[in-house]
Design a protein around this motif. Structure first.
Motif, PDB file in Angstrom:
ATOM      1  N   PHE A  50     -12.708  64.682 -50.017  1.00 42.33           N
ATOM      2  CA  PHE A  50     -11.592  64.229 -50.846  1.00 42.33           C
ATOM      3  C   PHE A  50     -10.261  64.558 -50.181  1.00 42.33           C
ATOM      4  O   PHE A  50      -9.335  63.746 -50.194  1.00 42.33           O
ATOM      5  N   ALA A  51     -10.162  65.736 -49.578  1.00 42.21           N
ATOM      6  CA  ALA A  51      -8.944  66.105 -48.869  1.00 42.21           C
ATOM      7  C   ALA A  51      -8.713  65.174 -47.670  1.00 42.21           C
ATOM      8  O   ALA A  51      -7.582  64.759 -47.407  1.00 42.21           O
ATOM      9  N   LEU A  52      -9.777  64.838 -46.968  1.00 46.59           N
ATOM     10  CA  LEU A  52      -9.672  63.905 -45.849  1.00 46.59           C
ATOM     11  C   LEU A  52      -9.235  62.533 -46.326  1.00 46.59           C
ATOM     12  O   LEU A  52      -8.388  61.883 -45.711  1.00 46.59           O
ATOM     13  N   TYR A  53      -9.782  62.089 -47.441  1.00 42.75           N
ATOM     14  CA  TYR A  53      -9.401  60.800 -48.020  1.00 42.75           C
ATOM     15  C   TYR A  53      -7.912  60.775 -48.372  1.00 42.75           C
ATOM     16  O   TYR A  53      -7.198  59.816 -48.072  1.00 42.75           O
ATOM     17  N   LEU A  54      -7.418  61.835 -49.008  1.00 43.40           N
ATOM     18  CA  LEU A  54      -6.004  61.894 -49.352  1.00 43.40           C
ATOM     19  C   LEU A  54      -5.117  61.921 -48.116  1.00 43.40           C
ATOM     20  O   LEU A  54      -4.062  61.289 -48.079  1.00 43.40           O
ATOM     21  N   PHE A  55      -5.538  62.640 -47.077  1.00 43.23           N
ATOM     22  CA  PHE A  55      -4.778  62.675 -45.836  1.00 43.23           C
ATOM     23  C   PHE A  55      -4.712  61.291 -45.203  1.00 43.23           C
ATOM     24  O   PHE A  55      -3.650  60.850 -44.763  1.00 43.23           O
ATOM     25  N   LEU A  56      -5.834  60.584 -45.159  1.00 50.40           N
ATOM     26  CA  LEU A  56      -5.839  59.240 -44.573  1.00 50.40           C
ATOM     27  C   LEU A  56      -5.004  58.262 -45.398  1.00 50.40           C
ATOM     28  O   LEU A  56      -4.315  57.404 -44.833  1.00 50.40           O
ATOM     29  N   ALA A  57      -5.044  58.392 -46.712  1.00 48.09           N
ATOM     30  CA  ALA A  57      -4.218  57.528 -47.566  1.00 48.09           C
ATOM     31  C   ALA A  57      -2.737  57.769 -47.297  1.00 48.09           C
ATOM     32  O   ALA A  57      -1.954  56.824 -47.181  1.00 48.09           O
TER      33      ALA A  57
END
Length: 76
Positions: A50-57
């Motif tokens: 989830f943290a990776l997803y937010l960073f990519l967004a």
């Protein structure tokens, strides 16, 4: 209450999954596979996915703001 839930669900599907779609387009994969990978990564690593997803967004949003496609010189 139910309408509010569906409004939130529709908003998240419309805005949130676009990150997975763009990653899938770049990699030549289906967006469903990328979404499923993020879900599994989140469960396995206790939130890292989830943290990776937010960073990519965030990164894609900044990239879009910096590198906008201009069709002519008058679009400045």
């Amino acid at each position: 209450m139910r309408k509010l839930f569906y409004n939130v669900l529709h908003f998240s599907q419309k805005r949130g999954f676009y990150v997975c779609q763009r990653i899938a387009d770049k990699l030549g994969m289906r967006a469903r596979v990328v979404r499923t990978s993020f879900i599994y990564l989140t469960f396995v690593t206790l939130g890292f996915g989830f943290a990776l997803y937010l960073f990519l967004a965030f990164w894609m949003r900044i990239k879009d703001l910096i590198y906008t496609k201009r069709t002519s010189v008058f679009d400045l």
